[in-house]
Design a protein around this motif. Sequence first.
Motif, PDB file in Angstrom:
ATOM      1  N   ALA A 185       1.169  -1.307  -0.247  1.00  0.00           N
ATOM      2  CA  ALA A 185      -0.039   0.055  -0.160  1.00  0.00           C
ATOM      3  C   ALA A 185       1.256   1.368  -0.028  1.00  0.00           C
ATOM      4  O   ALA A 185       0.985   2.225  -0.449  1.00  0.00           O
ATOM      5  N   PHE A 186       1.916   1.157   0.645  1.00  0.00           N
ATOM      6  CA  PHE A 186       2.836   2.514   0.759  1.00  0.00           C
ATOM      7  C   PHE A 186       4.089   2.217   0.251  1.00  0.00           C
ATOM      8  O   PHE A 186       5.728   1.334   0.884  1.00  0.00           O
ATOM      9  N   PRO A 187       4.263   2.551  -1.045  1.00  0.00           N
ATOM     10  CA  PRO A 187       5.770   1.956  -1.889  1.00  0.00           C
ATOM     11  C   PRO A 187       7.074   2.976  -0.852  1.00  0.00           C
ATOM     12  O   PRO A 187       6.176   4.081  -1.597  1.00  0.00           O
ATOM     13  N   ASN A 188       8.418   2.556  -0.860  1.00  0.00           N
ATOM     14  CA  ASN A 188       9.007   2.967  -0.491  1.00  0.00           C
ATOM     15  C   ASN A 188       9.634   3.344  -1.447  1.00  0.00           C
ATOM     16  O   ASN A 188      11.437   3.900  -1.685  1.00  0.00           O
ATOM     17  N   SER A 189      10.010   3.401  -3.163  1.00  0.00           N
ATOM     18  CA  SER A 189      10.815   3.791  -3.590  1.00  0.00           C
ATOM     19  C   SER A 189      10.545   4.530  -5.132  1.00  0.00           C
ATOM     20  O   SER A 189       9.708   4.639  -5.006  1.00  0.00           O
ATOM     21  N   SER A 190      11.411   5.260  -5.548  1.00  0.00           N
ATOM     22  CA  SER A 190      11.494   6.299  -6.715  1.00  0.00           C
ATOM     23  C   SER A 190      12.018   5.911  -7.511  1.00  0.00           C
ATOM     24  O   SER A 190      13.340   5.713  -7.792  1.00  0.00           O
ATOM     25  N   PHE A 191      11.734   6.693  -8.274  1.00  0.00           N
ATOM     26  CA  PHE A 191      12.774   7.193 -10.398  1.00  0.00           C
ATOM     27  C   PHE A 191      12.992   8.518 -10.242  1.00  0.00           C
ATOM     28  O   PHE A 191      11.522   9.493 -10.321  1.00  0.00           O
ATOM     29  N   THR A 192      13.799   8.617 -10.916  1.00  0.00           N
ATOM     30  CA  THR A 192      14.829   9.706 -11.244  1.00  0.00           C
ATOM     31  C   THR A 192      14.373   9.256 -13.114  1.00  0.00           C
ATOM     32  O   THR A 192      14.908   8.544 -13.261  1.00  0.00           O
ATOM     33  N   ALA A 193      13.697  10.194 -13.794  1.00  0.00           N
ATOM     34  CA  ALA A 193      13.228  10.343 -14.885  1.00  0.00           C
ATOM     35  C   ALA A 193      13.689  11.422 -15.698  1.00  0.00           C
ATOM     36  O   ALA A 193      13.570  12.639 -15.811  1.00  0.00           O
ATOM     37  N   LEU A 194      15.043  11.609 -16.832  1.00  0.00           N
ATOM     38  CA  LEU A 194      15.052  12.299 -17.327  1.00  0.00           C
ATOM     39  C   LEU A 194      14.790  12.613 -18.711  1.00  0.00           C
ATOM     40  O   LEU A 194      14.699  11.704 -19.163  1.00  0.00           O
ATOM     41  N   ASN A 241      13.688  10.918 -25.725  1.00  0.00           N
ATOM     42  CA  ASN A 241      15.028  10.399 -25.561  1.00  0.00           C
ATOM     43  C   ASN A 241      14.204  10.876 -23.881  1.00  0.00           C
ATOM     44  O   ASN A 241      14.865  11.507 -22.882  1.00  0.00           O
ATOM     45  N   ILE A 242      14.885   9.639 -23.202  1.00  0.00           N
ATOM     46  CA  ILE A 242      14.028   9.486 -21.082  1.00  0.00           C
ATOM     47  C   ILE A 242      14.803   8.405 -21.282  1.00  0.00           C
ATOM     48  O   ILE A 242      14.913   7.183 -21.489  1.00  0.00           O
ATOM     49  N   THR A 243      15.675   8.516 -20.204  1.00  0.00           N
ATOM     50  CA  THR A 243      16.632   8.326 -19.151  1.00  0.00           C
ATOM     51  C   THR A 243      16.064   7.844 -17.668  1.00  0.00           C
ATOM     52  O   THR A 243      15.751   8.826 -17.150  1.00  0.00           O
ATOM     53  N   VAL A 244      16.302   7.304 -17.630  1.00  0.00           N
ATOM     54  CA  VAL A 244      15.481   6.222 -16.172  1.00  0.00           C
ATOM     55  C   VAL A 244      16.990   6.335 -15.452  1.00  0.00           C
ATOM     56  O   VAL A 244      18.211   5.308 -15.202  1.00  0.00           O
TER      57      VAL A 244
END
Length: 210
Positions: free
Chosen positions: A83-92, A105-108
């Motif tokens: 219910a409460f995810p603690n991970s995240s991603f940064t996309a450029l 052009n998307i880079t994670v």
Amino acid sequence: MARMNVNPTRMQLKTLKGRLSIAVRGHKLLKDKSDEMIRRFSTLVKQNYALRQQVEGEVRELLKQFCLAKSFSSSKQISSLFAFPNSSFTALYNQNSIMNVNVPNITVLPQEVKTLPYSYVDTNPELDILVQKTQNIVPKLMELATLEKTCQILASEIDRTKRRVNALEFVMIPQLQETIKYIAMKIEENDRASRIRLIKVKSIIKNRNS
């Protein structure tokens, strides 16, 4: 091919010849651009197909892992654990240019998950494997989405460019050529008529003076 409705004058002939020269040069440039885009599009489609096959295989494995992890716990428990995810991603996000066509052009940037989004109490190790596989597949999903969007943009631009090439090749250039031919013939006809009139005038003047 219907010719253009213009006055058959030398100035108009010069103007149309200039337009024809530009049209022929533009047709060659657009044709070269279309051929190069098709070549790059074919390469990207192959890459997209290979990556899609890989991602779909990993997604199937992920769903199997989820079903396996779910078999040890109830649906309510699984929902509460995630219910409460603690991970995240940064996309450029930026843009690349392919034959003057802007494509995404998307880079994670992967971020290390230090702790799991649940406690180890009343959980099974299959959930740990599921979380790890989920973390690994997100960058590939973003790469696949970027490739597919690039292919869509290129396909649309190729179609647009081919329509322009066909319009130049089968409509504009033949029309200009036909109009130039008509004006040249009309000017030549007028020149012959003028010379005949001059000859007749000279003949009349000569007969009067004799």
